[in-house]
Structures are given as C-alpha cells and as structure tokens.
Design a protein around this motif. Structure first.
Motif, PDB file in Angstrom:
ATOM      1  N   GLN A 102       1.074  -1.121  -0.141  1.00  0.00           N
ATOM      2  CA  GLN A 102       0.122   0.013  -0.059  1.00  0.00           C
ATOM      3  C   GLN A 102       0.967   1.256  -0.143  1.00  0.00           C
ATOM      4  OE1 GLN A 102      -3.024  -1.263  -0.820  1.00  0.00           O
ATOM      5  NE2 GLN A 102      -4.062  -0.576   1.090  1.00  0.00           N
ATOM      6  N   GLY A 131      -0.150   4.237   2.236  1.00  0.00           N
ATOM      7  CA  GLY A 131      -1.198   4.116   2.543  1.00  0.00           C
ATOM      8  C   GLY A 131      -2.220   5.269   2.977  1.00  0.00           C
ATOM      9  N   THR A 132      -2.575   5.569   3.951  1.00  0.00           N
ATOM     10  CA  THR A 132      -3.662   6.510   4.377  1.00  0.00           C
ATOM     11  C   THR A 132      -2.971   7.932   4.753  1.00  0.00           C
ATOM     12  OG1 THR A 132      -3.876   5.911   6.420  1.00  0.00           O
ATOM     13  CG2 THR A 132      -5.434   4.866   4.672  1.00  0.00           C
ATOM     14  N   GLY A 156      -7.430   7.543   1.743  1.00  0.00           N
ATOM     15  CA  GLY A 156      -8.350   6.305   2.439  1.00  0.00           C
ATOM     16  C   GLY A 156      -9.823   6.535   2.698  1.00  0.00           C
ATOM     17  N   GLN A 195     -11.279   3.014   9.513  1.00  0.00           N
ATOM     18  CA  GLN A 195      -9.858   3.182   8.693  1.00  0.00           C
ATOM     19  C   GLN A 195      -8.749   2.576   9.282  1.00  0.00           C
ATOM     20  OE1 GLN A 195      -8.217   7.106   8.526  1.00  0.00           O
ATOM     21  NE2 GLN A 195      -7.928   6.979   6.693  1.00  0.00           N
ATOM     22  N   GLN A 235      -5.397   3.346   9.738  1.00  0.00           N
ATOM     23  CA  GLN A 235      -4.517   4.360   9.613  1.00  0.00           C
ATOM     24  C   GLN A 235      -3.124   4.152   9.757  1.00  0.00           C
ATOM     25  OE1 GLN A 235      -6.118   7.314  12.654  1.00  0.00           O
ATOM     26  NE2 GLN A 235      -7.780   7.752  11.594  1.00  0.00           N
ATOM     27  N   TYR A 282      -2.090  -0.546   6.385  1.00  0.00           N
ATOM     28  CA  TYR A 282      -3.388  -0.162   5.881  1.00  0.00           C
ATOM     29  C   TYR A 282      -4.244  -1.035   5.145  1.00  0.00           C
ATOM     30  CZ  TYR A 282       0.369   3.594   6.362  1.00  0.00           C
ATOM     31  OH  TYR A 282       1.251   4.302   6.832  1.00  0.00           O
ATOM     32  N   GLU A 296      -5.967   2.169   0.551  1.00  0.00           N
ATOM     33  CA  GLU A 296      -6.269   1.356   1.483  1.00  0.00           C
ATOM     34  C   GLU A 296      -7.283   0.281   1.150  1.00  0.00           C
ATOM     35  OE1 GLU A 296      -8.983   1.802   6.062  1.00  0.00           O
ATOM     36  OE2 GLU A 296      -8.994   3.412   4.343  1.00  0.00           O
TER      37      GLU A 296
END
Length: 639
Positions: A486, A489-490, A495, A508, A510, A514, A615
């Motif tokens: 990922q 990711g976020t 996300g 989520q 976080q 992710y 995500e």
C-alpha cells in the motif's frame, strides 16, 4: 543595555566569539601602508564596500559584526562574489595584488589548500573582480568562516602565512544543508546571548557556553537524544547565558520538527518563556502533540534577544540555537535508540530480498531509524527466502541484525531471525530463512550497529553508532486474498474514514499495513440481489474506489469478472454509495469482498496491484443461492 554597533566592532575578539579565537591569522610586514587592501566584498547578503584604507588594519574579523557581514549558502550551488581592489600603485614592472577566497568547509578551525575556492589578480588599482564560488557538497552544514585575502605579488597556498603587504577579512558563512535549516544570526552570541544549560528527558547539556551561533548535537554522544510519547507533556530546564538584559528579556523557545521537513514552522513551536537576568533558570512544559508521527526528528532550543520568534530558522540578531535528536514513539512501534546514528558510516546501505532491490539514497542517512514500509517484498507463506544486506562506509566490523515482527505487535521482542558480522566498507551479510507461515503483512527490520544489541528488547537498548530500517513483507498463501503493498497508505488522506456494508461499520486502517480483514460480522448475500457499500472518503481529493468479490476463491480478484463497482470521486468527506449486484455466476459459499481506495492519478483497476497510496478493507461474506441450501457463516474459517 545592548552594546552599540561601534562598541561591538571594537570588541569583536571578546571571549564569546570562539570563531575569532580558534582561527590563525596571516601576518604582513607592510600591511596596508602601501595601498594593498580590500576595498569591497559583496557576496550574497554580505555587503562591505568602501571598508578598506591605506594604513588601516591588516586583519579584520567581521564574523559577528552584523547582518551585512553574514550570508547563507547551500551545498552544491554556485555563487558570484565581487571584490574591489585597493589603491595600490607599485609602478610599472612591479608586482600586482592577488585576491583569494577561502572557506573552512569542514569547520575544523583552519583553511586547507583544498578550501581555497577562488583566486584572481587585480592589474589596476581599484579594479572590480568578479569571481564564482562553488560550494561543494558537505556532510553536515553549519556556521563556518569565509576568508578573503589580499596579498602583494603572491598567490598564497597558506591562509595563515607571512606576506610582504596586504589585508585579510573574515566573514561568517552559514552552509545550510536544510537538514534541518541552519538559523541565520547577525551577531549570534557575541554579546552573551546564549544557552548555558539544557536538561530534557535524559539530555544533560550543561555549561556549554556559546561555542557558535548554532550547534547541532543531533549526531552526538550518549545523553544528547531523548525519547518521548505523543500526547504527553515533558518539562525542560534551560539556563540563560551571561548577558544581562536588565529592562528587556531573553526569549527561550522550544521547537520540534513534527513533519520532518527541515524547517520549524509556527505550529512547531511547543514552548516559550523569558529570562531577565544572567544565568537564570527557566522551566517550561513541552507538550508533544497526540498526532505526532513516530520516528526520529529534530528538537531546537532557541535563544533570541527581545524577540519572540514566529519561526525557527531566522533571521535573528542576537542569540543562539541548539539542535538535539528527539525520538517520538507512541508505544505501538519499537524504535531503536542510536545516539551517534550513522554519522561515521554505520548504516544499512542496500537490501535485496525477493522482488525488493533497495539502495540508500543518502550516505549517510539522516536518522538512526527509518520506517520505510512504503517499500517491501512479496513472499509466499513458508517458502525458503534469502536476504542480502550491504553495510555502509564504516571501515570495520558491523553487527547486522534481522527481525521479522511475527507477533504483529511492533515490539520485535524475541523476533530475531539472525545476527551476523560484516566487515566494511560495503560488507555483506546473507540470511536464509523461511517466510512466515501465516499470510498477511509483516515488518522486516534490519539494523547495522558497531555495538552488540540486546535482541530480546531491541528498543530498550541504547547504542552509539548505528542505523535501522523497516520494510514491508506481503506474505501470500494459496486461497488467501492477495496482499498488495500500500506504500504510503492513508498518510496523505488517501483512505476511507468509514465503510458501511450490510448495516455494519468498518473503520479506517490509519497505520501500516493500511489493511483490515473483517470476519466478525455475519454477512449473508444472495445471488442476483442488489447491495450497497457506503464510503466516507478521507481528506485527499481525486480518489478512485472499487468493490470486488473473489468468486472463485483464488485470491486474485480478476478485474474483468470480479470487480463489481468502481467510481472516481473529486472531493473529500462527503459519503457516497457504490451499488453492486451479486453476479449470477458466483458460486455459493464463503468469499472475500474487497473495498479499496486508490489515488486516482495512479488508478489501477486490478485490486491486487501494488499502489503508493490507499487502503484495503476485506470483508468475509457468505453467498447463497436462493434455490440452494443455507450456508452457515464461520468467521475464522480454516485459518
């Protein structure tokens, strides 16, 4: 009361100016008496024109003389310098004046031959010389000294030699490598405005005096780094310098570079207070924000006279700055503590494992630890695996350690794979092991250290020279959903704040990896029926979202047949629906429903493709045929 500018010029060689004390000076027999002098220097913000004169001093130290006598440069850049020659006239057939520029690049208090960066002859009195100064790449920036020399009939190889006639002028130069920004002071601590003591969570820097306008203790011995937790408040004790502000104040502020940008922005000033007497003790509370990210960063303690600074990089008039290593650790992830870090070449230079072929971009790296889970390798569960680690530039033995966070708790306690010795520079160590048996995401941690580490509690150990780095391992097994990497990711808002499906909410992920696999809710679907996934996007704009169903349970989510819905959204935080129909060709049984967000400019319809941002939420579902038997939901399946 503040010393006047004239009095300050007359007092430049006071004990507070260590730059003036530590450098040798050239000697001249006739000095400037015959007109061999420097009548002007213009370089960046340095503007000292019309300063020379026949019979004037043969040496002038302007290093703490004010804003027009200091400038900032960046490593690797070229800068013009203008020098105006003196009024010499030695007659036809006699020698000419040579003008040369030296910079103490390694900041060792002397000028080597290699640090002579420009030289030119003046063939007529009062001539204007245009030269170029190329600032080489340096290991670490900071305050140093630029020397401009006039020497009669000699092109000098010694900035401290003996000459017949001429003049030398020294200026303050700030080499700003932006790691972090180097603060710019006009006068610095020359009048006694400095930091005498700093005590903070194990940091004990006492009676340090005023070595320079700026000192970095980031790559320093044991005791000059501290570990803190987000959301906590910590006391710091600061003692002021010798200057007596009387009816004014010295401001002492504490900054933490939370975003690791190299600058100290207004929101990163965490504490400020004042003193009004020499050697006064000040205690402040430093609140570490609850959202402060894990890892190494810089803490700056700043002294400024009569100025509550709005940012931590200057320019300032009087004062001093000191930088320290701060390790932010929220307790969920073990972060090793290296005090000297990689300053002498003790670091992880390269890593090869499966499809990961990584090389360090900085030599040495900035920190003693880097979370590099934005990159990783794909492995098959239980498969034989080989890892090769290349060490840094240190000439000598390196202890190379490899851990895998088998417990998925971030502690690495008892997770050591192996420990080997490599001989540098560029030594290699090869490790053979089996990939984890359980599919999923893992942290791979690799460390190079000059010292042995306590491998059972790697985060409680304090070592001197060393560096550790984490990578991601995506471990796949047959029949298990694919595990794409990922990346970030976020971290940048790419996300989903909330995924709602069949009346259940899924939050989520976080932090790394992710990804969440949700098996706790009983999700019963029927072939041919319509369903809705509702998504609340995170803060990033221009995202793409998809819903896929692994109907044949091979873990691949075929884009052509198993992606059931997809949509691009420009905006953030507004909920939207992704409707889909359970395909008629879907076999009855337990399957994985995948919901994925991706940065739209890198959108890939393949739910198994690696992406830099986004995500994944996987949800266990049971698909039933309305004309067939009921199928029970079992959350744990055969895991």
């Amino acid at each position: 009361m503040r010393t006047s500018f004239l009095l300050l010029l007359l007092a430049l060689l006071r004990p507070f100016s260590t730059l003036a004390q530590s450098y040798c000076n050239p000697s001249y027999t006739a000095g400037t008496s015959l007109g061999d002098f420097i009548d002007g220097v213009v370089f960046g913000t340095i503007n000292n024109v019309g300063s020379g004169g026949m019979g004037g001093p043969a040496y002038n130290d302007y290093t703490t003389a004010g804003p027009e006598f200091v400038t900032l440069v960046n490593p690797g850049d070229d800068y013009p310098i203008t020098i105006t020659a003196g009024a010499w006239d030695h007659g036809v057939g006699t020698g000419v004046d040579q003008y040369s520029v030296w910079i103490d690049l390694d900041r060792d208090g002397s000028f080597s031959v290699a640090e002579k960066l420009a030289s030119a002859e003046a063939t007529t009195p009062g001539q204007t010389l245009q030269l170029t100064i190329s600032i080489p790449l340096v290991l670490h920036g900071g305050y140093t000294r630029m020397r401009v020399m006039c020497t009669y009939d000699t092109d000098p190889n010694d900035a401290c030699g003996s000459f017949e006639a001429g003049e030398t002028e020294d200026y303050a130069l700030v080499i700003d490598d932006e790691r972090p920004c180097t603060p710019l002071f006009a006068y610095g601590p020359a009048d006694g405005d400095y930091i005498q003591d700093v005590q903070f969570e194990g940091i004990q820097q006492l009676a340090s005096g005023a070595p320079a306008p700026y000192t970095s203790y980031v790559y320093a011995d044991t005791g000059l780094a501290a570990t803190v937790q987000p959301g906590w408040t910590y006391p710091i004790t600061i003692r002021s310098g010798v200057y007596d502000p009387q009816d004014a104040f010295e401001y002492y502020s504490v900054w933490v570079d939370l975003d690791r940008s190299g600058s100290f922005d207004p929101n990163e000033k965490l504490a400020v207070g004042t003193t009004d007497a020499p050697f006064q003790q000040l205690t402040l509370n430093v609140p570490i924000p609850a959202n402060a990210p894990n890892g190494y960063t810089w803490m700056r303690v700043l002294c400024t006279y009569e100025e509550d600074p709005a940012q931590g990089c200057g320019p300032f008039n009087y004062g001093e700055a000191e930088d320290y290593t701060l390790i932010i650790a929220n307790g969920d992830l073990c972060i090793p503590h290296f005090t000297w870090q990689a300053v002498e070449g003790d670091y992880v230079r390269a890593v090869q494992i499966a499809d990961l072929d990584w090389y360090a971009q900085l030599t040495p790296p900035l920190w003693g630890y880097t979370d590099n889970t934005i990159q990783g390798a794909h492995l098959t569960a239980g498969s034989p695996t080989q890892l090769q680690v290349t060490t840094g530039t240190y000439v000598g033995y390196q202890h190379v350690y490899v851990w895998i966070d088998y417990g998925l708790d971030g502690s690495f306690q008892y997770d050591l794979v192996e420990h080997q010795i490599a001989t540098g520079p560029g030594g290699t160590a090869t490790f053979s092991f089996n990939a984890p048996m359980q599919p999923g995401y893992y942290r791979l941690r690799i460390a190079c250290s000059r010292d042995t580490l306590d491998t059972t509690i790697p985060c409680m150990s304090t070592s001197g020279y060393g560096n550790a780095i984490d990578f991601a391992l995506a471990v796949h097994a047959a029949g298990w959903p694919c595990m794409p990497l990922q990346g970030y990711g976020t971290q940048w808002g790419d996300g989903m704040e909330l995924v709602t499906f069949n009346g259940y909410d899924y939050g989520q992920a976080q932090v790394f990896p992710y990804y969440t696999l949700n098996t706790e809710h009983e999700n019963q679907l029927q072939i041919g029926q319509n369903y809705i996934v509702t998504i609340v996007p995170d803060s990033a704009l221009d995202e793409s979202y998809l819903v896929a169903l692994d109907m044949n349970d091979d873990g691949t989510f075929d884009p052509a047949t198993e992606v059931l819905a997809q949509q691009a959204i420009s905006g953030s935080n507004a909920p939207f629906d992704l409707p889909f129909t359970t395909p008629a060709l879907c076999p009855a049984g337990q399957h994985i429903l995948r919901v994925r967000s991706q940065f739209s400019l890198q959108f890939n319809p393949d739910p198994c493709a690696d992406n830099l941002y986004g995500e994944i939420v996987d949800i266990a579902v049971v698909v039933s045929d309305p004309d067939g038997p009921c199928i029970p939901f079992v959350g744990d399946w055969t895991t």
